[in-house]
Design a protein around this motif. Structure first.
Motif, mmCIF file in Angstrom:
data_model
loop_
_atom_site.group_PDB
_atom_site.id
_atom_site.type_symbol
_atom_site.label_atom_id
_atom_site.label_comp_id
_atom_site.label_asym_id
_atom_site.label_seq_id
_atom_site.Cartn_x
_atom_site.Cartn_y
_atom_site.Cartn_z
ATOM 1 N N ARG A 114 14.184 4.407 -0.050
ATOM 2 C CA ARG A 114 14.858 3.275 -0.682
ATOM 3 C C ARG A 114 14.251 1.957 -0.592
ATOM 4 O O ARG A 114 14.423 1.005 -1.167
ATOM 5 N N HIS A 115 13.455 1.669 0.367
ATOM 6 C CA HIS A 115 12.779 0.411 0.661
ATOM 7 C C HIS A 115 11.044 0.813 0.473
ATOM 8 O O HIS A 115 10.669 0.811 1.656
ATOM 9 N N PRO A 116 10.657 1.115 -0.558
ATOM 10 C CA PRO A 116 9.264 1.507 -0.738
ATOM 11 C C PRO A 116 8.225 0.400 -0.122
ATOM 12 O O PRO A 116 7.184 0.603 0.351
ATOM 13 N N GLN A 117 8.493 -0.744 -0.301
ATOM 14 C CA GLN A 117 7.741 -2.145 -0.036
ATOM 15 C C GLN A 117 7.638 -1.994 1.559
ATOM 16 O O GLN A 117 6.549 -2.285 2.149
ATOM 17 N N ALA A 118 8.450 -1.631 2.403
ATOM 18 C CA ALA A 118 8.507 -1.642 3.934
ATOM 19 C C ALA A 118 7.688 -0.679 4.191
ATOM 20 O O ALA A 118 7.062 -0.753 5.032
ATOM 21 N N VAL A 119 7.687 0.718 3.554
ATOM 22 C CA VAL A 119 6.992 1.723 4.088
ATOM 23 C C VAL A 119 5.497 1.763 3.636
ATOM 24 O O VAL A 119 4.700 1.851 4.547
ATOM 25 N N GLY A 120 5.115 0.728 2.456
ATOM 26 C CA GLY A 120 3.856 0.514 2.181
ATOM 27 C C GLY A 120 3.433 -0.523 2.956
ATOM 28 O O GLY A 120 2.041 -0.550 3.430
#
Length: 233
Positions: A114-120
């Motif tokens: 749900r938070h791809p920027q954080a994962v990236g």
């Protein structure tokens, strides 16, 4: 570096938190232009300072002569870009060419996290920390990850306040940790949602960054010569 990251977090996440108040007074387009006009220069300063000082401090390890390190770092970085790519808004909304809107997404990369920027960002930090190995890089990664962990909480809070039950439904069917919702049966992957022109853009961006890395030393030197890097510490 921590001071710069904190300042950027206040400007970026703080500005995002004030969106509903600003939009009510000046409109979506004006708010986006102001937000981008503050956030982008701040990001340039942070990136420039990072490039100029990335090997500062204590060199904790040096794996750059290992034959496996380059493919590992670039594979991890390419994957991080697939998550860091702005999946939650239209790129034309950044300069307000299209009217910016807050939307709920439940497709594509959002099915994975749900938070791809954080994962990236976590993946980017892991690969670059592995490559650089300096104490300065440890501090940088700690600051970046802390900001994105806050952004996960703050983003969910803002969406809950705006969309209420619709967001709670989205939250129940997705996860922050990659693939967790898929593995426990709350979500499924749809291959067709990932086969889009934007994915070609990601591949081009990765190629450009690969090519541009040869100039990073020159860019860091130019940044230092402006006097800004010296003034910042």
């Amino acid at each position: 570096m921590l001071g710069l990251l904190l300042a950027f977090a206040v400007l970026h996440s703080g500005g995002a938190s004030l969106r509903h108040l600003a939009v009510a007074r000046i409109g979506e387009r004006a708010w986006r232009l102001i937000f981008a006009g503050v956030s982008i220069p701040a990001a340039v300063v942070v990136i420039g300072y990072f490039l100029a000082h990335r090997y500062d401090g204590i060199r904790l390890w040096n794996l750059q002569d290992q034959p496996w390190i380059v493919p590992v770092v670039w594979t991890g970085t390419a994957i991080s870009f697939a998550f860091l790519y702005p999946a939650t808004y239209n790129l034309l909304e950044i300069p307000a060419l299209l009217k910016p809107q807050v939307r709920l997404y439940a497709t594509g990369i959002i099915r994975i996290s749900r938070h791809p920027q954080a994962v990236g960002q976590v993946l980017w930090c892991a690969t670059h920390l592995l490559w650089i190995g300096s104490s300065f890089m440890v501090v940088t990664c700690a600051g970046l990850i802390a900001h994105h962990l806050f952004a996960v909480w703050n983003g969910d809070r803002r969406l809950r306040n705006r969309f209420g039950a619709a967001f709670e439904e989205l939250r129940a069917s997705t996860s922050v940790i990659p693939f967790r919702a898929v593995l426990d049966g709350r979500q499924r992957l749809v291959a067709g949602e990932f086969l889009r022109p934007s994915q070609l853009g990601i591949a081009i961006a990765v190629g450009l960054f690969w090519w541009a890395h040869r100039f990073i030393g020159l860019g860091a030197t130019a940044f230092s010569r402006t006097g800004l890097a010296h003034w910042l510490g």
